[in-house]
Design a protein around this motif. Structure first.
Motif, PDB file in Angstrom:
ATOM      1  N   GLY A 176       0.787  -1.227   0.000  1.00 35.47           N
ATOM      2  CA  GLY A 176       0.000   0.000   0.000  1.00 35.47           C
ATOM      3  C   GLY A 176       0.816   1.272   0.000  1.00 35.47           C
ATOM      4  N   LYS A 199      -4.641   3.945  -5.807  1.00 30.71           N
ATOM      5  CA  LYS A 199      -5.799   3.103  -5.490  1.00 30.71           C
ATOM      6  C   LYS A 199      -6.215   2.272  -6.711  1.00 30.71           C
ATOM      7  CE  LYS A 199      -9.862   2.590  -3.009  1.00 30.71           C
ATOM      8  NZ  LYS A 199     -10.046   2.328  -1.609  1.00 30.71           N
ATOM      9  N   LYS A 204      -3.293  -0.393  -1.510  1.00 34.11           N
ATOM     10  CA  LYS A 204      -4.204   0.019  -0.440  1.00 34.11           C
ATOM     11  C   LYS A 204      -3.750   1.388   0.069  1.00 34.11           C
ATOM     12  CE  LYS A 204      -6.589  -3.859  -0.008  1.00 34.11           C
ATOM     13  NZ  LYS A 204      -8.037  -3.898  -0.237  1.00 34.11           N
ATOM     14  N   SER A 206      -3.566   4.193   3.189  1.00 41.59           N
ATOM     15  CA  SER A 206      -3.718   4.654   4.561  1.00 41.59           C
ATOM     16  C   SER A 206      -3.320   6.125   4.587  1.00 41.59           C
ATOM     17  CB  SER A 206      -2.833   3.836   5.504  1.00 41.59           C
ATOM     18  OG  SER A 206      -2.843   4.434   6.782  1.00 41.59           O
ATOM     19  N   ASP A 228      -8.501   3.238   2.604  1.00 43.43           N
ATOM     20  CA  ASP A 228      -8.773   1.940   3.245  1.00 43.43           C
ATOM     21  C   ASP A 228      -8.602   2.006   4.757  1.00 43.43           C
ATOM     22  OD1 ASP A 228      -9.112   0.104   0.800  1.00 43.43           O
ATOM     23  OD2 ASP A 228      -7.319   1.275   0.359  1.00 43.43           O
ATOM     24  N   THR A 255     -14.424   2.672   7.748  1.00 43.50           N
ATOM     25  CA  THR A 255     -12.976   2.812   7.580  1.00 43.50           C
ATOM     26  C   THR A 255     -12.260   2.770   8.935  1.00 43.50           C
ATOM     27  OG1 THR A 255     -13.545   4.340   5.808  1.00 43.50           O
ATOM     28  CG2 THR A 255     -11.202   4.173   6.413  1.00 43.50           C
ATOM     29  N   PHE A 332      -3.656  -5.019   5.495  1.00 42.05           N
ATOM     30  CA  PHE A 332      -3.698  -5.086   4.031  1.00 42.05           C
ATOM     31  C   PHE A 332      -3.149  -6.430   3.542  1.00 42.05           C
ATOM     32  CE2 PHE A 332      -3.216  -0.139   3.975  1.00 42.05           C
ATOM     33  CZ  PHE A 332      -4.557  -0.010   4.294  1.00 42.05           C
TER      34      PHE A 332
END
Ligand SMILES: CC(C)=CCNc1ncnc2c1ncn2[C@@H]1O[C@H](COP(=O)(O)O)[C@@H](O)[C@H]1O
Ligand SMILES: [Zn+2]
Length: 354
Positions: A176, A199, A204, A206, A228, A255, A332
């Motif tokens: 991510g 994305k 992912k 954050s 996410d 979330t 993730f």
């Protein structure tokens, strides 16, 4: 001498032995004192003292002063050799604290003098993860590549490309992208295209969000992506100057929030532990995960953060166990690994609750 078991260190032991998931840890903020000492010995000419790299207990700093600390640490860590040692030490120390799954995040850095490139930087962190795995450490580690919001749109785009390349080429170690950096600098809205691109290619997201007050507009934009997971989210709710519309979005998407008590109190975005927004979200039954942020800088451990949350909000050991177990689903990691982790928690449960 004889070991005296007091109530206090019995609780220490419980939270250290409890299996945990760490989802918000900046690599260069997670460097322990003993690793800093090794780095200082490598670079005595820098004349760096420990009070420049960590905020000791009882101390508080302004957000600005906290970010100065990272500049000092970055000076100490400027070669691939340093990165390898630092990443291996950090992973080992998380494992020693009972962390079974760790998502590290770090901002790729280059150094013209030492020849370190952003690509070799990430490559070296992945090499550290591989070596720890080969050495048989009981911890699974994945990586988020960090975009520093201070560096602007162009760098963000390049960083996304780098993360995407590594996601495709390294058997799942890079999972991510993280958006971080001094929240008072730049506007997250400018970075939307880069984050959207990340994305879309399967990374992912954050995002550090509403870490400081007065970011309602920015948070609104970033939540529309949607991320996410959310880092901090300290000022999302209306009671602290956020907005109900932000809360509604976060709750509608379910979330998870990554919450870091010591970091927020030492960085003075939260006035005291009992005023931490953990309680607001916990009472709503919203997904939260307790994290360290910068274990080295803030002199903490994930086990300490769990203990702190438990004592501050009078939460039982069962409640804390449940928080750590639920965090597995907010990782993730692929479903197969999540299942393995659930199995591990299931097997360890009896040893902690006789
Ligand atoms: C100052 C303070 C209260 C820190 C905690 N809150 C934070 N907010 C935003 N970005 C952060 C925070 N802590 C660490 N970082 C990011 O992580 C970097 C250090 O780890 P790394 O070099 O990416 O491996 C910092 O330079 C910064 O970009
Ligand atoms: Zn952070």
């Amino acid at each position: 001498g004889p070991t005296i078991i007091t109530m206090e260190n019995e609780a220490d032991l419980f939270y250290r032995q409890m299996p945990k998931v760490e989802l918000h840890a900046h690599l260069n903020g997670s460097v322990s004192f003993s690793t800093i000492e090794k780095l200082m010995a490598r670079k005595p000419h820098l004349n760096i003292e420990h009070n420049m790299t960590a905020i000791l207990s009882g101390q508080k700093r302004t957000l600005d002063e906290c970010f100065q600390v990272f500049k000092v640490i970055h000076q100490l860590i400027d070669t691939e050799e340093d990165i390898l040692m630092v990443a291996k030490d950090v992973i080992r120390e998380f494992a020693e604290d009972g962390v079974k799954y760790l998502e590290l995040r770090t901002t790729p850095r280059e150094d013209k003098n030492t020849g370190m490139t952003k690509r070799s930087y990430v490559q070296t962190v992945i090499e550290a993860i591989r070596q720890c795995k080969n050495e048989g450490l009981d911890i699974e580690v994945r990586l988020l590549v960090s975009v520093d919001r201070r560096h602007g749109v162009e760098v963000a785009m390049k960083t996304v490309k780098l993360a995407e390349d590594f996601m495709r080429s390294t058997d799942g170690f890079v999972v991510g992208l993280d958006l971080s950096g001094d929240p008072t600098v730049g506007h997250g809205g400018d970075l939307l295209p880069a984050l959207q691109k990340a994305k879309n290619c399967g990374l992912k997201l954050s995002l550090h969000l509403s870490e400081v007050p007065s970011q309602v507009d920015e948070s609104e934009l970033l939540l529309n992506i949607p991320p996410d997971r959310i880092g901090h989210g300290t000022f999302l709710h209306p009671e602290v100057g956020g907005a109900q519309s932000l809360v509604d979005k976060v709750m509608k998407n379910n979330t998870p929030l990554e919450l870091c008590l010591t970091s927020n109190v030492k960085g003075q975005t939260v006035s005291s532990y009992s005023n931490h927004h953990l309680l607001y979200w916990y009472q709503k039954g919203h997904p939260i995960v307790i994290c360290t942020d910068d274990r080295g800088v803030f002199c903490t451990e994930l086990s300490k953060e769990y203990q702190l949350a438990a004592s501050t909000f009078s939460l039982s050991r069962e409640a804390m166990w449940s928080l750590s177990q639920k965090a597995i689903d907010f990782t993730f990691a692929p479903d197969s690994l999540k299942q393995q982790l659930h199995q591990k928690w299931f097997e360890l449960h009896p040893s902690l609750f006789q």
